[in-house]
Write a protein that holds these residues in place. Sequence first.
Motif, PDB file in Angstrom:
ATOM      1  N   TYR A  26      -3.976   4.377  -1.659  1.00 33.05           N
ATOM      2  CA  TYR A  26      -4.861   4.930  -0.673  1.00 33.05           C
ATOM      3  C   TYR A  26      -4.836   6.295  -0.550  1.00 33.05           C
ATOM      4  CZ  TYR A  26      -5.417   0.224   1.503  1.00 33.05           C
ATOM      5  OH  TYR A  26      -5.660  -1.059   1.730  1.00 33.05           O
ATOM      6  N   PHE A  27      -6.075   7.091  -0.571  1.00 29.79           N
ATOM      7  CA  PHE A  27      -6.236   8.461  -0.771  1.00 29.79           C
ATOM      8  C   PHE A  27      -6.585   9.000   0.539  1.00 29.79           C
ATOM      9  CE2 PHE A  27      -6.824   6.280  -4.622  1.00 29.79           C
ATOM     10  CZ  PHE A  27      -6.135   6.933  -5.682  1.00 29.79           C
ATOM     11  N   SER A  28      -5.741   9.664   1.009  1.00 27.34           N
ATOM     12  CA  SER A  28      -5.982  10.332   2.295  1.00 27.34           C
ATOM     13  C   SER A  28      -6.233  11.730   2.386  1.00 27.34           C
ATOM     14  CB  SER A  28      -4.906  10.175   3.493  1.00 27.34           C
ATOM     15  OG  SER A  28      -5.090  10.641   4.756  1.00 27.34           O
ATOM     16  N   PHE A  29      -7.457  12.280   3.091  1.00 30.03           N
ATOM     17  CA  PHE A  29      -7.979  13.455   2.899  1.00 30.03           C
ATOM     18  C   PHE A  29      -7.889  14.475   4.131  1.00 30.03           C
ATOM     19  CE2 PHE A  29      -9.877  10.863  -0.183  1.00 30.03           C
ATOM     20  CZ  PHE A  29      -9.663  11.545  -1.566  1.00 30.03           C
ATOM     21  N   SER A  30      -7.470  15.743   4.020  1.00 31.91           N
ATOM     22  CA  SER A  30      -7.251  16.564   5.060  1.00 31.91           C
ATOM     23  C   SER A  30      -7.815  17.653   5.009  1.00 31.91           C
ATOM     24  CB  SER A  30      -5.680  16.673   5.151  1.00 31.91           C
ATOM     25  OG  SER A  30      -5.122  17.593   4.368  1.00 31.91           O
ATOM     26  N   GLY A  31      -7.535  18.814   5.910  1.00 34.87           N
ATOM     27  CA  GLY A  31      -8.290  20.032   5.806  1.00 34.87           C
ATOM     28  C   GLY A  31      -7.981  20.753   4.712  1.00 34.87           C
ATOM     29  N   LEU A  65      -9.163   7.326   3.145  1.00 33.38           N
ATOM     30  CA  LEU A  65      -8.780   7.738   4.535  1.00 33.38           C
ATOM     31  C   LEU A  65      -8.931   8.923   4.888  1.00 33.38           C
ATOM     32  CD1 LEU A  65      -5.147   5.837   3.926  1.00 33.38           C
ATOM     33  CD2 LEU A  65      -7.311   4.945   5.088  1.00 33.38           C
ATOM     34  N   VAL A  66      -8.784   9.446   6.091  1.00 31.37           N
ATOM     35  CA  VAL A  66      -8.936  10.828   6.492  1.00 31.37           C
ATOM     36  C   VAL A  66      -7.829  11.032   7.572  1.00 31.37           C
ATOM     37  CG1 VAL A  66     -11.377  11.162   6.211  1.00 31.37           C
ATOM     38  CG2 VAL A  66     -10.614  10.188   8.341  1.00 31.37           C
ATOM     39  N   GLU A  67      -7.262  12.252   7.486  1.00 31.11           N
ATOM     40  CA  GLU A  67      -6.303  12.620   8.412  1.00 31.11           C
ATOM     41  C   GLU A  67      -6.311  14.062   8.842  1.00 31.11           C
ATOM     42  OE1 GLU A  67      -2.670  14.467   5.727  1.00 31.11           O
ATOM     43  OE2 GLU A  67      -3.358  12.623   4.593  1.00 31.11           O
ATOM     44  N   SER A  68      -5.265  14.484   9.822  1.00 30.23           N
ATOM     45  CA  SER A  68      -5.382  15.806  10.245  1.00 30.23           C
ATOM     46  C   SER A  68      -4.315  16.499   9.660  1.00 30.23           C
ATOM     47  CB  SER A  68      -5.190  15.686  12.090  1.00 30.23           C
ATOM     48  OG  SER A  68      -4.176  15.258  12.415  1.00 30.23           O
ATOM     49  N   ASP A  69      -3.189  15.924   9.516  1.00 30.73           N
ATOM     50  CA  ASP A  69      -1.878  16.442   9.197  1.00 30.73           C
ATOM     51  C   ASP A  69      -1.298  17.428  10.159  1.00 30.73           C
ATOM     52  OD1 ASP A  69       0.211  16.675   7.552  1.00 30.73           O
ATOM     53  OD2 ASP A  69      -0.292  18.559   6.280  1.00 30.73           O
ATOM     54  N   ALA A  70      -2.081  17.427  11.541  1.00 32.17           N
ATOM     55  CA  ALA A  70      -1.597  18.226  12.436  1.00 32.17           C
ATOM     56  C   ALA A  70      -0.309  18.138  12.527  1.00 32.17           C
ATOM     57  CB  ALA A  70      -2.598  17.877  13.706  1.00 32.17           C
ATOM     58  N   PRO A  71       0.439  19.575  13.043  1.00 29.96           N
ATOM     59  CA  PRO A  71      -0.271  20.844  13.463  1.00 29.96           C
ATOM     60  C   PRO A  71      -0.503  21.677  12.008  1.00 29.96           C
ATOM     61  CG  PRO A  71       2.096  20.897  13.737  1.00 29.96           C
ATOM     62  CD  PRO A  71       1.710  19.574  13.207  1.00 29.96           C
ATOM     63  N   GLY A  96       0.698  -1.176  -0.139  1.00 34.47           N
ATOM     64  CA  GLY A  96       0.006   0.102  -0.013  1.00 34.47           C
ATOM     65  C   GLY A  96       0.696   1.376  -0.011  1.00 34.47           C
ATOM     66  N   LEU A  97       0.306   2.416  -0.635  1.00 34.75           N
ATOM     67  CA  LEU A  97       0.858   3.720  -0.641  1.00 34.75           C
ATOM     68  C   LEU A  97      -0.359   4.640  -0.174  1.00 34.75           C
ATOM     69  CD1 LEU A  97       2.404   4.046  -3.874  1.00 34.75           C
ATOM     70  CD2 LEU A  97       3.545   3.899  -1.853  1.00 34.75           C
ATOM     71  N   ILE A  98       0.195   5.506   0.714  1.00 28.42           N
ATOM     72  CA  ILE A  98      -0.877   6.678   1.172  1.00 28.42           C
ATOM     73  C   ILE A  98      -0.407   8.029   0.414  1.00 28.42           C
ATOM     74  CG2 ILE A  98      -1.736   7.932   3.209  1.00 28.42           C
ATOM     75  CD1 ILE A  98      -0.474   5.523   4.878  1.00 28.42           C
ATOM     76  N   LEU A  99      -1.586   8.282  -0.556  1.00 26.01           N
ATOM     77  CA  LEU A  99      -1.461   9.765  -0.918  1.00 26.01           C
ATOM     78  C   LEU A  99      -1.872  10.461   0.073  1.00 26.01           C
ATOM     79  CD1 LEU A  99      -2.405   8.721  -4.762  1.00 26.01           C
ATOM     80  CD2 LEU A  99      -0.075   8.789  -3.668  1.00 26.01           C
ATOM     81  N   HIS A 100      -0.913  11.223   0.776  1.00 27.31           N
ATOM     82  CA  HIS A 100      -1.648  12.019   1.666  1.00 27.31           C
ATOM     83  C   HIS A 100      -1.930  13.336   1.399  1.00 27.31           C
ATOM     84  CE1 HIS A 100       0.176  15.420   4.120  1.00 27.31           C
ATOM     85  NE2 HIS A 100       1.342  15.418   3.594  1.00 27.31           N
ATOM     86  N   SER A 101      -3.098  13.886   2.138  1.00 33.35           N
ATOM     87  CA  SER A 101      -3.726  15.155   1.783  1.00 33.35           C
ATOM     88  C   SER A 101      -3.727  15.043   0.123  1.00 33.35           C
ATOM     89  CB  SER A 101      -2.404  16.267   1.953  1.00 33.35           C
ATOM     90  OG  SER A 101      -2.780  16.553   3.599  1.00 33.35           O
ATOM     91  N   TYR A 102      -4.718  14.170  -0.481  1.00 38.89           N
ATOM     92  CA  TYR A 102      -4.468  14.198  -1.775  1.00 38.89           C
ATOM     93  C   TYR A 102      -5.583  15.155  -2.380  1.00 38.89           C
ATOM     94  CZ  TYR A 102      -5.388  12.274  -6.752  1.00 38.89           C
ATOM     95  OH  TYR A 102      -5.276  12.305  -7.699  1.00 38.89           O
ATOM     96  N   LEU A 103      -4.764  15.981  -3.411  1.00 33.64           N
ATOM     97  CA  LEU A 103      -5.396  16.983  -4.167  1.00 33.64           C
ATOM     98  C   LEU A 103      -5.280  16.946  -5.540  1.00 33.64           C
ATOM     99  CD1 LEU A 103      -4.291  20.163  -1.775  1.00 33.64           C
ATOM    100  CD2 LEU A 103      -6.443  18.940  -1.966  1.00 33.64           C
ATOM    101  N   GLY A 104      -4.991  15.695  -6.208  1.00 35.98           N
ATOM    102  CA  GLY A 104      -4.937  15.522  -7.495  1.00 35.98           C
ATOM    103  C   GLY A 104      -6.203  15.466  -8.006  1.00 35.98           C
ATOM    104  N   SER A 105      -6.298  15.230  -9.405  1.00 36.65           N
ATOM    105  CA  SER A 105      -7.426  15.094 -10.381  1.00 36.65           C
ATOM    106  C   SER A 105      -8.162  13.843 -10.077  1.00 36.65           C
ATOM    107  CB  SER A 105      -6.972  15.375 -11.902  1.00 36.65           C
ATOM    108  OG  SER A 105      -6.166  14.319 -12.297  1.00 36.65           O
ATOM    109  N   ALA A 106      -9.314  14.108 -10.582  1.00 38.14           N
ATOM    110  CA  ALA A 106     -10.172  12.853 -10.565  1.00 38.14           C
ATOM    111  C   ALA A 106      -9.684  11.780 -11.646  1.00 38.14           C
ATOM    112  CB  ALA A 106     -11.642  13.190 -10.770  1.00 38.14           C
ATOM    113  N   GLU A 107      -9.406  12.261 -12.746  1.00 38.07           N
ATOM    114  CA  GLU A 107      -9.058  11.392 -13.920  1.00 38.07           C
ATOM    115  C   GLU A 107      -7.709  10.459 -13.498  1.00 38.07           C
ATOM    116  OE1 GLU A 107     -11.333  14.461 -15.226  1.00 38.07           O
ATOM    117  OE2 GLU A 107      -9.373  14.454 -14.104  1.00 38.07           O
TER     118      GLU A 107
END
Length: 306
Positions: free
Chosen positions: A183-188, A211-217, A161-172
């Motif tokens: 895996y696609f991880s989403f943050s604020g 996935l969901v993440e905080s990316d805190a701080p 597995g790979l985590i594409l952290h704070s993913y903001l890439g295209s739908a395509e």
Amino acid sequence: MSGCSNSRAMRLFDAHCHLQDRRIAAVCPQLIRASIDSGVLRFAVNGVSEKDWHLVKQMGEQYPCVVPNFGLHPWYVTERTANWFNMLREFLTATPTAAVGEIGLDKGSHGRNIEFSQQVEVFRQQLELAKELQRPASVHCVRAFGDLLEILQNVGPFPAGLILHSYLGSAEMVPGFAKLGAYFSFSGYLTSMKSTKAKNMLKLVPKDRILVESDAPDGLPNLTESLLVVPLDDSSPQGLQSQHGDPLCEASVSPKEELNHPANIHTVLNYVATMLQMPNEELAELTYRNATRLFSYNGLEVVEEG
């Protein structure tokens, strides 16, 4: 803190954060405790350079809820020592619960100052190591998704597995990444994307890869609703670099900077659930199980709560 148990029905797994960051070190125990009380049961804490790997390791040993990650972030490739790769291997080998991260590529305002060929070289080395050790890897990508996909296609696939952290890439690009094990991880940060674009992209993410993440701080959601802000301690160092900040590197950040509380992952969850037209509880359980499965590699014992 002795454990991670929590009686709340809704449970969350923070798939990417930086709780070792010195901007929040003084209040980190309170942040973890408050987050656990809110239902956040696990935290994947990512190192960014040789200077903070020992802090992440200590945090993993101190807090059972922490999954340590060791990696060399693209912002710090020019600061690496001659022995960085051997040191990284040693940290990962000595910590069988650890994943690889944060690693990646960056052509953004900060990354453009770092030779891209060096970023690629270091990134590929760490991807190969993750494959060799059968660990997942948490990937940072800013304005380099085409390059990222090409490299992943050459090095992959990635069965761990790979985590594409704070993913903001295209739908395509979602299907191509998913095919390689991403895996696609989403943050604020997702809240800053145009809502129609975000919705179209989210709908293409396989349900077993979200996935969901905080990316805190960092990663404070760009929303008008009430958010938890980290209480700044007088002993906390100011002027530290924001977003994956090197714990020892001073930069120009306002002392009044609002830092993201890891419990704000609930706001991220709510935003993504709204986009997907799913109940919060359903998405929370889905992402928790996805993250638990992803991080359940050799050496990590996952205890199901509830």
